[in-house]
Design a protein around this motif. Structure first.
Motif, PDB file in Angstrom:
ATOM      1  N   LYS A  36     -12.331  -0.285   5.945  1.00  0.00           N
ATOM      2  CA  LYS A  36     -11.320   0.692   6.340  1.00  0.00           C
ATOM      3  C   LYS A  36     -10.192   0.027   7.132  1.00  0.00           C
ATOM      4  O   LYS A  36      -9.033   0.420   7.016  1.00  0.00           O
ATOM      5  CB  LYS A  36     -11.963   1.822   7.132  1.00  0.00           C
ATOM      6  N   LEU A  37     -10.538  -0.974   7.919  1.00  0.00           N
ATOM      7  CA  LEU A  37      -9.501  -1.729   8.625  1.00  0.00           C
ATOM      8  C   LEU A  37      -8.587  -2.442   7.636  1.00  0.00           C
ATOM      9  O   LEU A  37      -7.362  -2.470   7.800  1.00  0.00           O
ATOM     10  CB  LEU A  37     -10.136  -2.737   9.577  1.00  0.00           C
ATOM     11  N   MET A  38      -9.186  -3.032   6.587  1.00  0.00           N
ATOM     12  CA  MET A  38      -8.380  -3.714   5.574  1.00  0.00           C
ATOM     13  C   MET A  38      -7.525  -2.724   4.791  1.00  0.00           C
ATOM     14  O   MET A  38      -6.376  -3.013   4.457  1.00  0.00           O
ATOM     15  CB  MET A  38      -9.285  -4.505   4.633  1.00  0.00           C
ATOM     16  N   TYR A  39      -8.071  -1.549   4.518  1.00  0.00           N
ATOM     17  CA  TYR A  39      -7.320  -0.527   3.787  1.00  0.00           C
ATOM     18  C   TYR A  39      -6.088  -0.096   4.584  1.00  0.00           C
ATOM     19  O   TYR A  39      -4.982   0.009   4.038  1.00  0.00           O
ATOM     20  CB  TYR A  39      -8.208   0.686   3.507  1.00  0.00           C
ATOM     21  N   MET A  40      -6.268   0.121   5.883  1.00  0.00           N
ATOM     22  CA  MET A  40      -5.150   0.571   6.709  1.00  0.00           C
ATOM     23  C   MET A  40      -4.113  -0.535   6.907  1.00  0.00           C
ATOM     24  O   MET A  40      -2.907  -0.274   6.969  1.00  0.00           O
ATOM     25  CB  MET A  40      -5.679   1.085   8.051  1.00  0.00           C
ATOM     26  N   THR A  41      -4.576  -1.780   6.976  1.00  0.00           N
ATOM     27  CA  THR A  41      -3.641  -2.908   7.038  1.00  0.00           C
ATOM     28  C   THR A  41      -2.818  -2.988   5.762  1.00  0.00           C
ATOM     29  O   THR A  41      -1.591  -3.161   5.789  1.00  0.00           O
ATOM     30  CB  THR A  41      -4.400  -4.224   7.242  1.00  0.00           C
ATOM     31  N   ASP A  42      -3.487  -2.852   4.623  1.00  0.00           N
ATOM     32  CA  ASP A  42      -2.815  -2.875   3.324  1.00  0.00           C
ATOM     33  C   ASP A  42      -1.800  -1.740   3.218  1.00  0.00           C
ATOM     34  O   ASP A  42      -0.705  -1.908   2.657  1.00  0.00           O
ATOM     35  CB  ASP A  42      -3.862  -2.758   2.217  1.00  0.00           C
ATOM     36  N   LEU A  43      -2.141  -0.590   3.783  1.00  0.00           N
ATOM     37  CA  LEU A  43      -1.249   0.562   3.746  1.00  0.00           C
ATOM     38  C   LEU A  43       0.037   0.281   4.510  1.00  0.00           C
ATOM     39  O   LEU A  43       1.142   0.580   4.036  1.00  0.00           O
ATOM     40  CB  LEU A  43      -1.965   1.774   4.349  1.00  0.00           C
ATOM     41  N   ILE A  44      -0.068  -0.309   5.683  1.00  0.00           N
ATOM     42  CA  ILE A  44       1.113  -0.603   6.499  1.00  0.00           C
ATOM     43  C   ILE A  44       1.986  -1.670   5.840  1.00  0.00           C
ATOM     44  O   ILE A  44       3.208  -1.549   5.767  1.00  0.00           O
ATOM     45  CB  ILE A  44       0.685  -1.048   7.914  1.00  0.00           C
ATOM     46  N   VAL A  45       1.354  -2.715   5.319  1.00  0.00           N
ATOM     47  CA  VAL A  45       2.109  -3.791   4.649  1.00  0.00           C
ATOM     48  C   VAL A  45       2.787  -3.268   3.389  1.00  0.00           C
ATOM     49  O   VAL A  45       3.960  -3.545   3.128  1.00  0.00           O
ATOM     50  CB  VAL A  45       1.168  -4.968   4.308  1.00  0.00           C
ATOM     51  N   GLY A  46       2.050  -2.487   2.600  1.00  0.00           N
ATOM     52  CA  GLY A  46       2.588  -1.995   1.336  1.00  0.00           C
ATOM     53  C   GLY A  46       3.725  -1.019   1.506  1.00  0.00           C
ATOM     54  O   GLY A  46       4.657  -0.984   0.698  1.00  0.00           O
ATOM     55  N   ARG A  47       3.676  -0.216   2.557  1.00  0.00           N
ATOM     56  CA  ARG A  47       4.745   0.761   2.806  1.00  0.00           C
ATOM     57  C   ARG A  47       6.081   0.058   3.002  1.00  0.00           C
ATOM     58  O   ARG A  47       7.119   0.530   2.545  1.00  0.00           O
ATOM     59  CB  ARG A  47       4.396   1.575   4.046  1.00  0.00           C
ATOM     60  N   LEU A  48       6.066  -1.082   3.664  1.00  0.00           N
ATOM     61  CA  LEU A  48       7.301  -1.829   3.892  1.00  0.00           C
ATOM     62  C   LEU A  48       7.878  -2.346   2.582  1.00  0.00           C
ATOM     63  O   LEU A  48       9.086  -2.432   2.405  1.00  0.00           O
ATOM     64  CB  LEU A  48       7.053  -2.994   4.842  1.00  0.00           C
ATOM     65  N   GLY A  49       6.995  -2.720   1.657  1.00  0.00           N
ATOM     66  CA  GLY A  49       7.464  -3.296   0.407  1.00  0.00           C
ATOM     67  C   GLY A  49       8.028  -2.278  -0.560  1.00  0.00           C
ATOM     68  O   GLY A  49       8.870  -2.604  -1.396  1.00  0.00           O
ATOM     69  N   THR A  50       7.579  -0.998  -0.469  1.00  0.00           N
ATOM     70  CA  THR A  50       7.996   0.003  -1.449  1.00  0.00           C
ATOM     71  C   THR A  50       9.197   0.815  -1.004  1.00  0.00           C
ATOM     72  O   THR A  50       9.910   1.363  -1.833  1.00  0.00           O
ATOM     73  CB  THR A  50       6.840   0.979  -1.748  1.00  0.00           C
ATOM     74  N   ASP A  51       9.418   0.937   0.296  1.00  0.00           N
ATOM     75  CA  ASP A  51      10.512   1.767   0.794  1.00  0.00           C
ATOM     76  C   ASP A  51      11.749   0.904   1.024  1.00  0.00           C
ATOM     77  O   ASP A  51      11.810   0.129   1.984  1.00  0.00           O
ATOM     78  CB  ASP A  51      10.099   2.461   2.095  1.00  0.00           C
ATOM     79  N   LYS A  52      12.737   1.052   0.155  1.00  0.00           N
ATOM     80  CA  LYS A  52      13.940   0.221   0.217  1.00  0.00           C
ATOM     81  C   LYS A  52      14.696   0.425   1.524  1.00  0.00           C
ATOM     82  O   LYS A  52      15.264  -0.499   2.076  1.00  0.00           O
ATOM     83  CB  LYS A  52      14.840   0.548  -0.970  1.00  0.00           C
ATOM     84  N   ARG A  53      14.677   1.658   2.042  1.00  0.00           N
ATOM     85  CA  ARG A  53      15.389   1.930   3.294  1.00  0.00           C
ATOM     86  C   ARG A  53      14.785   1.137   4.445  1.00  0.00           C
ATOM     87  O   ARG A  53      15.487   0.647   5.325  1.00  0.00           O
ATOM     88  CB  ARG A  53      15.339   3.424   3.612  1.00  0.00           C
ATOM     89  N   LEU A  54      13.443   1.000   4.438  1.00  0.00           N
ATOM     90  CA  LEU A  54      12.795   0.234   5.491  1.00  0.00           C
ATOM     91  C   LEU A  54      13.132  -1.246   5.352  1.00  0.00           C
ATOM     92  O   LEU A  54      13.404  -1.938   6.332  1.00  0.00           O
ATOM     93  CB  LEU A  54      11.278   0.428   5.435  1.00  0.00           C
TER      94      LEU A  54
END
Length: 563
Positions: A36-54
């Motif tokens: 679950k720690l790895m899943y949440m880390t992946d979620l934070i990293v991936g969000r940065l890559g998909t949101d162009k505004r970020l």
């Protein structure tokens, strides 16, 4: 669509982040799962890559995390977030959480903003939960757009080619950063090279995440509550990587609407768009989602006043199909017939010289070519529009419409911008950014760059600019949401639905203003796209094809690695 469980799920983590070691050195004090720690880390990293505004924001951005959505996957997520904060893996944004406005946002601490590597989640119960929740979240979109989502299972990706592209992308990005001067020029506001490198790592991680999603068949389908667009792994996939895709071994082709935003905006300058019961048969405000209608309704009286009091009528002289005329029936046509029609259309739509007089007359019996092409070739008596050397005759409403009809809007904008500024190095791409600034930025901005872009548009289309600013006057996102909702209504509910009805055996996908299908079926799809777009907007659209070929990706990789 039901997803098949797997023995493992692939995630991305910073190369120097080892949760097992951190858990051993810093006991969490609760039943903590490394997966679950790895899943949440992946979620934070991936969000940065998909949101162009970020990605384009100044500094290393925070990732907004919806607590409601996160709770579905990790019920006791507050304990995990508190632990990740305590051990210094992540940090929280100083901006306060606001119900319905702003989610809590997080980012990796400086120590872990490194290149990422692939890791795996192996807990079978947690994997099952992830697939179960994904299915449940997909349900609404799957039910509403089954004629689109049903084909996702046949979408395959050449993962090895995709991974090679991701590594070449990273190497090329690092090379660019190394080649830039360490000191920035006086007066510039370029990002810190370290921050740029950290963001590059996020983009690199997202490429792997997207490839692995398609590879393992973990598709997601969501319809956003604002513009009501359909979001899938395909819409969030970097455009280059689409060349690694195929449908059950068949090559794919994308048919795109050219200059889509400015094309769709033409409908907004017609009074009938705002009528309760329009009689012209085109798309209207009442056809859009209730939340979008509610944004515009308080402005309708002012909009009508603006459109009615301008010295030139904003209503365009657009040819409509004559009463009793049948639309082109493609049902019994051979593939050769469809190819011939598509070839004729592209031939007659080649750039033409400015027209002094456009007239109406007896036209050929193909209503699909009424606005341009054949209709311009068969003219005689009744003058409806007069253009002198391309001038707007003080009617910027009509000027906009004519440039869109001829497919030369951005070329015209570029030509006039060069005349006004004397800068010969301006590009068509910069003109697109100019229009995006007009559409999507706030009316009041302190950015000198945005102000200059707006002035280019305002000088040529002052009345149109006043209308757009009026639409954005209460909420600056209103214009963007209007255009997105018009787009989704036409492409999802009209074009795609009709294709599915007439050809239920034909695989189709949507990428917002594009329809993707298997090679060989593009002429059929183009006929329907042209008919539905013209029926909705009143102007014949320009379409372009992009064939997805692995060779294109191979060439991109070779070009990057050879530098």
């Amino acid at each position: 669509m039901t997803l098949t469980s797997a023995n493992r799920l692939y995630v991305r983590r910073p190369e120097n982040l080892y949760w097992a070691s951190i858990l051993a050195d810093h006991p969490p004090g609760f039943n903590c799962s490394p997966d679950k720690l790895m899943y949440m880390t992946d979620l934070i990293v991936g969000r940065l890559g998909t949101d162009k505004r970020l990605y384009e924001s100044k500094g290393y951005p925070y990732s907004p995390i919806s607590s409601q959505r996160l709770r579905e996957y990790v019920f006791d997520y507050p304990l995990y977030l508190a632990y990740m904060l305590r051990v210094g893996v992540i940090e929280r944004s100083p901006l306060n959480y606001s119900v319905g406005v702003r989610s809590n946002a997080y980012r990796l601490t400086k120590l872990y903003r490194t290149q990422t590597v692939t890791d795996t989640i192996t807990d079978p119960l947690f994997i099952h939960k992830i697939y179960q929740v994904t299915d449940r979240n997909n349900a609404t979109a799957v039910q509403g757009y089954y004629y689109l989502t049903r084909w996702a299972g046949g979408l395959k990706i050449d993962a090895e080619l995709g991974y090679r592209y991701a590594e070449a992308f990273l190497a090329h990005g690092q090379q660019i950063l190394l080649s830039r001067p360490k000191r920035k020029r006086a007066g510039t506001r370029s990002l810190n090279p370290k921050t740029q490198r950290e963001k590059l790592y996020c983009r690199h991680a997202n490429l792997y995440q997207s490839i692995d999603r398609i590879r393992r068949g973990n598709h997601y389908f969501t319809v956003d509550d604002s513009g009501h667009r359909l979001h899938t792994v395909l819409t969030n996939l970097k455009s280059d990587l689409r060349h690694a895709l195929a449908y059950q071994g068949q090559s794919l082709v994308s048919i795109d609407l050219s200059s889509s935003q400015i094309y769709l905006s033409v409908r907004l300058i017609e009074p009938s768009f705002y009528e309760a019961k329009p009689t012209d048969g085109r798309i209207a405000l009442r056809d859009l989602a209730p939340n979008v209608q509610s944004l515009v309704e308080p402005l309708i009286q002012d909009i009508r006043h603006l459109l009615a009091t301008n010295p030139a009528s904003p209503s365009p002289a657009i040819v409509q199909p004559e009463a009793g005329r049948r639309r082109l029936n493609t049902e019994n046509m051979t593939q050769r017939d469809l190819d011939f029609i598509a070839e004729l259309d592209s031939l007659w739509r080649a750039p033409i010289k400015p027209i002094t007089t456009i007239t109406t007359a007896t036209r050929v019996s193909l209503p699909m070519y009424e606005n341009r092409s054949f209709s311009y070739m068969y003219e005689s008596d009744n003058e409806v529009v007069k253009l002198e050397n391309g001038s707007r005759d003080d009617n910027d409403w009509q000027l906009l419409i004519e440039q869109v009809k001829q497919g030369t809007f951005y070329e015209y904008l570029l030509q006039e911008a060069v005349k006004a500024t004397g800068k010969t190095k301006l590009t068509r791409e910069l003109m697109k950014k100019t229009v995006f600034t007009v559409f999507f930025s706030e009316n009041e901005t302190t950015s000198r760059l945005m102000q200059k872009r707006k002035e280019i548009f305002r000088d040529l289309f002052p009345n149109v600019m006043r209308l757009f600013e009026l639409i954005k006057s209460q909420q600056h996102r209103t214009l963007a949401l209007l255009l997105q909702n018009i787009e989704s209504e036409i492409f999802l509910n009209r074009i795609a639905r009709r294709i599915a009805r007439e050809r239920p055996d034909l695989p189709i996908f949507t990428i917002h203003d594009s329809i993707v299908t298997t090679v060989g079926n593009e002429p059929f799809v183009e006929v329907i796209m042209r008919e539905e777009l013209e029926r909705a907007i009143g102007i014949r659209p320009f379409l372009k094809r992009e064939y997805w070929q692995e060779e294109v990706l191979e060439d991109a990789i070779d070009a990057w690695l050879s530098l």
